[in-house]
Design a protein around this motif. Sequence first.
Motif, short mmCIF file in Angstrom:
data_model
loop_
_atom_site.label_atom_id
_atom_site.label_comp_id
_atom_site.label_asym_id
_atom_site.label_seq_id
_atom_site.Cartn_x
_atom_site.Cartn_y
_atom_site.Cartn_z
N ALA A 1 1.09 -1.23 -0.12
CA ALA A 1 0.20 0.14 0.03
C ALA A 1 1.19 1.03 0.06
O ALA A 1 0.44 2.15 -0.71
CB ALA A 1 -0.83 -0.08 1.22
N LEU A 2 2.59 1.49 1.20
CA LEU A 2 2.73 2.15 0.80
C LEU A 2 3.74 3.07 -0.55
O LEU A 2 4.44 4.07 -1.12
CB LEU A 2 3.83 2.10 2.12
N LEU A 3 3.97 1.49 -1.21
CA LEU A 3 4.31 1.74 -2.40
C LEU A 3 3.17 2.56 -3.70
O LEU A 3 4.06 2.99 -3.86
CB LEU A 3 5.01 0.41 -2.99
N LEU A 4 2.03 1.24 -3.60
CA LEU A 4 1.66 2.59 -4.34
C LEU A 4 1.31 3.78 -4.35
O LEU A 4 1.13 4.50 -4.96
CB LEU A 4 0.41 1.43 -4.13
N LEU A 5 0.78 4.04 -2.56
CA LEU A 5 0.88 5.67 -2.66
C LEU A 5 1.90 6.32 -3.29
O LEU A 5 1.59 7.31 -3.57
CB LEU A 5 0.60 5.93 -0.93
N GLY A 6 3.11 5.78 -3.05
CA GLY A 6 4.68 6.47 -2.99
C GLY A 6 4.76 6.83 -5.18
O GLY A 6 4.47 7.97 -5.38
N LEU A 7 3.71 6.37 -5.47
CA LEU A 7 3.57 5.70 -6.72
C LEU A 7 2.39 6.77 -7.38
O LEU A 7 3.16 7.57 -8.71
CB LEU A 7 3.96 4.59 -7.70
N ILE A 8 1.21 6.35 -6.57
CA ILE A 8 0.56 7.91 -7.06
C ILE A 8 0.84 9.47 -6.69
O ILE A 8 0.17 10.20 -8.12
CB ILE A 8 -0.96 6.94 -6.97
#
Length: 84
Positions: free
Chosen positions: A33-40
């Motif tokens: 979830a943190l990785l996805l948040l960072g990418l977004i």
Amino acid sequence: MWPKTILGLLLGLLISISLIVNLNLILPMSEPALLLLGLIVAFPAWAGLVVWSYAHPDAKSAAMSLLYVLIPSLCLNTILLLMR
């Protein structure tokens, strides 16, 4: 024009990375979830900072404004990493 572009690209990238690291260290979420948040969040933040560098009349004022954001963010990165 080119100095503001280079400043916006480089300092904007550093600020974007620093803000994402701060979010990853503060938010209690799973790693995917943190990785996805960072990418977004990272790309729009970076693009916004590049545009913000164009809002200044010269490269020096753009650099000072970007550094006023980068330095506290790096200090927060250091504090959060030391508290880890």
